[in-house]
Design an enzyme around this catalytic site. Structure first.
Site, PDB file in Angstrom:
ATOM      1  N   HIS A   1     -10.164 -23.745  43.718  1.00 54.11           N
ATOM      2  CA  HIS A   1     -10.779 -22.864  42.714  1.00 54.11           C
ATOM      3  C   HIS A   1      -9.691 -22.159  41.921  1.00 54.11           C
ATOM      4  CE1 HIS A   1      -9.991 -20.165  46.035  1.00 54.11           C
ATOM      5  NE2 HIS A   1     -10.448 -19.104  45.410  1.00 54.11           N
TER       6      HIS A   1
ATOM      7  N   HIS B   1      -8.863 -18.963  41.406  1.00 48.28           N
ATOM      8  CA  HIS B   1      -8.221 -17.682  41.714  1.00 48.28           C
ATOM      9  C   HIS B   1      -6.724 -17.930  41.801  1.00 48.28           C
ATOM     10  CE1 HIS B   1     -12.037 -15.562  43.428  1.00 48.28           C
ATOM     11  NE2 HIS B   1     -11.843 -15.292  42.157  1.00 48.28           N
TER      12      HIS B   1
ATOM     13  N   ASP C   1      -4.146 -17.062  43.478  1.00 49.55           N
ATOM     14  CA  ASP C   1      -3.392 -17.408  44.694  1.00 49.55           C
ATOM     15  C   ASP C   1      -3.507 -18.882  45.047  1.00 49.55           C
ATOM     16  OD1 ASP C   1      -6.076 -16.576  45.127  1.00 49.55           O
ATOM     17  OD2 ASP C   1      -5.737 -16.434  47.289  1.00 49.55           O
ATOM     18  N   HIS C   2      -4.379 -19.620  44.341  1.00 47.19           N
ATOM     19  CA  HIS C   2      -4.573 -21.038  44.663  1.00 47.19           C
ATOM     20  C   HIS C   2      -3.989 -21.999  43.637  1.00 47.19           C
ATOM     21  CE1 HIS C   2      -7.189 -20.316  48.159  1.00 47.19           C
ATOM     22  NE2 HIS C   2      -7.286 -19.154  47.536  1.00 47.19           N
TER      23      HIS C   2
ATOM     24  N   HIS D   1     -18.336 -18.790  47.127  1.00 49.10           N
ATOM     25  CA  HIS D   1     -17.276 -17.856  46.749  1.00 49.10           C
ATOM     26  C   HIS D   1     -17.645 -17.194  45.421  1.00 49.10           C
ATOM     27  CE1 HIS D   1     -13.404 -16.160  47.365  1.00 49.10           C
ATOM     28  NE2 HIS D   1     -12.758 -16.835  46.436  1.00 49.10           N
TER      29      HIS D   1
ATOM     30  N   ASP E   1     -11.538 -20.875  49.446  1.00 52.74           N
ATOM     31  CA  ASP E   1     -12.049 -19.672  50.091  1.00 52.74           C
ATOM     32  C   ASP E   1     -13.570 -19.775  50.228  1.00 52.74           C
ATOM     33  OD1 ASP E   1      -9.419 -19.010  49.560  1.00 52.74           O
ATOM     34  OD2 ASP E   1      -9.867 -17.444  48.139  1.00 52.74           O
TER      35      ASP E   1
ATOM     36  N   HIS F   1      -5.104 -17.816  55.007  1.00 52.66           N
ATOM     37  CA  HIS F   1      -5.553 -16.933  53.925  1.00 52.66           C
ATOM     38  C   HIS F   1      -5.778 -15.496  54.418  1.00 52.66           C
ATOM     39  CE1 HIS F   1      -7.956 -15.671  50.386  1.00 52.66           C
ATOM     40  NE2 HIS F   1      -7.336 -16.661  49.770  1.00 52.66           N
TER      41      HIS F   1
END
Ligand SMILES: [Zn+2]
Ligand SMILES: [Zn+2]
Length: 263
Positions: A20, A22, A24-25, A100, A170, A228
Site C-alpha cells: 500500500h 503509506h 513506510d512501505h 487498512h 498492514d 512493523h
C-alpha cells in the site's frame, strides 16, 4: 541503502510487490529506481501496487528530468480481490485483501509442485534427455516396443516440498485472512501494538501481537514472523512473549536476518 548494507544484488530483483501507499512501505522506491539506473540496469522492472504509484513516480521523474533507461511496468492491484498477479515456472504470487486505512493487499508466494528427483545412485547409463525429462514428470521409461523398461518409482525420489509464504502488512485483525493463510509454512503478520494498546490498534487499523498469533494459530501455519512494531516499544521481548503465549513458534522479524523455510 539497507539492501547495499546487506549486500543484496539489485540486478536479481525484477519484481517488486508494494502492499500500500503509506510512506513506510514505498518511500525508498525512488532511490532504488535511481540507483538501478546508476548501476546500468537494462532488465525491465515490474512494480505491483494500487492505483497512484505510477502517478507519484512519473511526477518525480518529470520534475527531476530523470527517466530510467530500463523499462518500468506498472501492475495495478485491486484491493478487494484475491488474484494471481504473477506466475513463472516455479511459483505464483496471489494478492490477499487486507483491512487498512487505505487500499492494501498482502501477498501469498506459493511454490508449484516440483519435479521428481532423479536418483543418480541407481540411474542406468544411456537414457536420452527426453527420457530424463519424462522421469522428472513422473513417467516410466519405455522401450521401442512400448513396454516398460524402468519404472519411475525405481529411478526417482519424491519431489521436494512446495513451500508457501504469506506477507500480511498492514492490517487490522480480520478472520477474512484465514482461507488464504491455511497451512502456509511462514506467515509474516504485522504486530504494531501489544494488547495494552488494543484500542489504538483498532482505531488505526493495525494489529496487536496477540491478534497476529491468533490468526497464525487459527490458520495452522508453521511459523509466525512478527513485524512493523510501533517505535514506542524499545524492548520487543514482551511483544514476542504475548504472541508466543498463543502461538509458540513465533519470532521477531529482525532486519538483516535470514529466515530459512525448509524444503
Ligand atoms: Zn499502513
Ligand atoms: Zn506501515
Amino acid at each position: 541503502m539497507q539492501m547495499m548494507h546487506y549486500q543484496i544484488n539489485f540486478h536479481r530483483i525484477n519484481h517488486i510487490f508494494i502492499s500500500h501507499l503509506h510512506g513506510d512501505h514505498y518511500l525508498g522506491l525512488m532511490g532504488l529506481i535511481f540507483t538501478m539506473q546508476l548501476q546500468h540496469r537494462s532488465n525491465d522492472l515490474h512494480l505491483y501496487c494500487h492505483d497512484g504509484l505510477d502517478e507519484i513516480l512519473i511526477t518525480q521523474f518529470r520534475h527531476s528530468r530523470f527517466m530510467p533507461e530500463y523499462e518500468i511496468h506498472y501492475h495495478k492491484l485491486q484491493p478487494n480481490e484475491s488474484k494471481v498477479i504473477y506466475e513463472d515456472d516455479a511459483l505464483t504470487v496471489q494478492t490477499i485483501p487486507l483491512v487498512h486505512a487505505i487500499p492494501c493487499s498482502g501477498f501469498l508466494f506459493r511454490e508449484k509442485v516440483k519435479p521428481r528427483r532423479i536418483d543418480k545412485r541407481v540411474l542406468p547409463a544411456g537414457l536420452s534427455a527426453q527420457q530424463l525429462v519424462g522421469l522428472k514428470a513422473g513417467k516410466d521409461v519405455v522401450d521401442d516396443k512400448g513396454s516398460i523398461a524402468y519404472r519411475n518409482s525405481d529411478l526417482t525420489l519424491p519431489p521436494r516440498r512446495s513451500r508457501a509464504y504469506a506477507y500480511c502488512s498492514d492490517t487490522a485483525f480480520t478472520e477474512t485472512l484465514l482461507p488464504h493463510l491455511q497451512d502456509v509454512d511462514l506467515l509474516y503478520h504485522e504486530a504494531t501494538f501489544m494488547l495494552d494498546e488494543e484500542s489504538k490498534a483498532r482505531e488505526t487499523l493495525h494489529s496487536t501481537a496477540y491478534d497476529a498469533a491468533t490468526i497464525a494459530k487459527a490458520a495452522s501455519v508453521q511459523k509466525l514472523l512478527l513485524g512493523h512494531f510501533s517505535a514506542r516499544y524499545k524492548d520487543l521481548d514482551p511483544l514476542l512473549r504475548e504472541a508466543q503465549d498463543v502461538f509458540p513458534n513465533a519470532a521477531l522479524a529482525t532486519e538483516g536476518e535470514t529466515y530459512i523455510v525448509e524444503e
